[in-house]
Design a protein around this motif. Structure first.
Motif, mmCIF file in Angstrom:
data_model
loop_
_atom_site.group_PDB
_atom_site.id
_atom_site.type_symbol
_atom_site.label_atom_id
_atom_site.label_comp_id
_atom_site.label_asym_id
_atom_site.label_seq_id
_atom_site.Cartn_x
_atom_site.Cartn_y
_atom_site.Cartn_z
ATOM 1 N N UNK A 159 -17.982 78.344 51.215
ATOM 2 C CA UNK A 159 -19.460 77.838 51.790
ATOM 3 C C UNK A 159 -20.015 78.998 52.356
ATOM 4 N N UNK A 160 -20.599 78.861 53.497
ATOM 5 C CA UNK A 160 -21.272 79.986 54.369
ATOM 6 C C UNK A 160 -20.252 80.807 55.173
ATOM 7 N N UNK A 161 -18.798 80.485 55.272
ATOM 8 C CA UNK A 161 -17.851 81.167 56.045
ATOM 9 C C UNK A 161 -17.254 82.095 55.143
ATOM 10 N N UNK A 162 -16.942 83.183 55.647
ATOM 11 C CA UNK A 162 -16.301 84.388 54.933
ATOM 12 C C UNK A 162 -15.227 84.925 56.202
ATOM 13 N N UNK A 163 -13.962 85.206 55.745
ATOM 14 C CA UNK A 163 -13.297 85.638 56.609
ATOM 15 C C UNK A 163 -11.551 85.864 56.082
ATOM 16 N N UNK A 164 -10.737 86.175 56.912
ATOM 17 C CA UNK A 164 -9.488 86.393 56.498
ATOM 18 C C UNK A 164 -8.566 85.307 56.914
ATOM 19 N N UNK A 165 -7.968 84.571 55.786
ATOM 20 C CA UNK A 165 -7.413 83.310 55.942
ATOM 21 C C UNK A 165 -6.205 83.620 56.935
ATOM 22 N N UNK A 166 -6.305 82.885 58.058
ATOM 23 C CA UNK A 166 -5.105 82.999 59.198
ATOM 24 C C UNK A 166 -4.058 81.821 59.096
ATOM 25 N N UNK A 167 -4.698 80.567 58.693
ATOM 26 C CA UNK A 167 -3.647 79.491 58.304
ATOM 27 C C UNK A 167 -4.227 78.775 57.499
ATOM 28 N N UNK A 168 -3.180 77.770 56.824
ATOM 29 C CA UNK A 168 -3.511 77.014 55.968
ATOM 30 C C UNK A 168 -2.438 75.902 55.869
ATOM 31 N N UNK A 169 -2.930 74.426 55.814
ATOM 32 C CA UNK A 169 -2.077 73.358 55.541
ATOM 33 C C UNK A 169 -2.683 72.436 54.906
ATOM 34 N N UNK A 170 -2.164 71.211 54.767
ATOM 35 C CA UNK A 170 -2.623 70.287 53.816
ATOM 36 C C UNK A 170 -4.038 69.640 54.009
ATOM 37 N N UNK A 216 -14.700 81.777 47.187
ATOM 38 C CA UNK A 216 -14.739 83.155 46.590
ATOM 39 C C UNK A 216 -13.577 84.102 47.165
ATOM 40 N N UNK A 217 -12.806 84.362 46.429
ATOM 41 C CA UNK A 217 -11.670 85.132 46.883
ATOM 42 C C UNK A 217 -11.690 86.746 46.568
ATOM 43 N N UNK A 218 -11.903 87.406 47.665
ATOM 44 C CA UNK A 218 -12.112 88.964 47.463
ATOM 45 C C UNK A 218 -10.895 89.837 47.275
ATOM 46 N N UNK A 219 -9.479 89.118 47.419
ATOM 47 C CA UNK A 219 -8.395 89.845 47.413
ATOM 48 C C UNK A 219 -7.288 89.374 46.552
#
Length: 240
Positions: free
Chosen positions: A91-102, A126-129
């Protein structure tokens, strides 16, 4: 047998899946531990188990958003849309994925803010890496500059970057000079693509720009700024 890029991607996936699996296992063992503890102290858990199904149905009806979060989070991880360590735009947020869960995804942006996004609200990512990255470099030069000389310098800079021990391992292919990309109010736009390892597009791009600026200054080629020409008509004026 894996390439370095595939190996790095696999490591990111494993770290993400392991963190999610750990959370699920902890919750499962916590529930089992509570039930076992109740049975040890003499509490009859049979009615609890019988009513667990009804309670589960009631909870599922009352928390449909949580179910959607879990389903969407499961497919995000299964399809490897992104993993911990990627830089993504949601969306409008862009950043480094620090944590993900279900249930949620947490991003850390460039200002250090932690952004939490429910997985059910994620529509486009959008995945930049993912696997590799790319510098899309647009170099504006003034219209009166020598284009052929500028192109020659850019090719020399690309060669020097590939020979530099500090950067050659981070650049996957020789930089591609696309040519004169555009005539604009900013000048003549020269365009270069540089394919890099994930997360390396920003340091590589900064170093490339630094070398371009130094080389152009030494050669007397101006990097242009936005400009306009104003034409003043005196057709209806009596003034000469």
């Amino acid at each position: 047998m894996l390439t370095p890029e595939a190996n790095l991607r696999l490591q990111l996936r494993i770290s993400t899946i392991s963190s999610v699996t750990k959370s699920i296992i902890i919750v499962a063992w916590l529930v089992v531990g509570i039930l076992v503890g109740l049975s040890v102290i003499g509490v009859n858990i049979a009615p609890l188990l019988a009513g667990a199904g009804l309670i589960g149905v009631a909870i599922s009806l009352a928390s449909q958003n949580l179910i959607r979060d879990a389903i969407n989070g499961f497919f995000i991880i299964l399809e490897d849309q992104y993993a911990v360590g990627d830089v993504v735009g949601i969306g409008d947020a862009t950043g480094f994925v620090e944590a993900i869960n279900l249930r949620i995804t947490q991003l850390r942006d460039t200002e250090g803010r932690l952004i939490t996004v429910p997985n059910s609200e994620i529509r486009t990512v959008t995945n930049y890496t993912s696997n590799w990255s790319q510098v899309d470099l647009k170099i504006p030069i003034a219209y009166h500059s020598d284009v052929e000389k500028a192109i020659s310098l850019i090719e020399k800079i690309s060669d020097s970057m590939m020979r530099d021990q500090s950067y050659r391992k981070e650049i996957l292919e020789k930089p591609i000079f696309l040519g004169v990309d555009e005539f604009s109010n900013q000048g003549i736009i020269l365009r270069v693509w540089i394919k890099t390892k994930p997360l390396q597009q920003w340091p590589i791009g900064r170093e490339y720009r630094r070398r371009v600026k130094i080389a152009f200054d030494q050669a007397g080629i101006e990097l242009s700024l936005p400009q306009q020409k104003i034409w003043i008509s005196q057709e209806n004026s009596n003034q000469p």
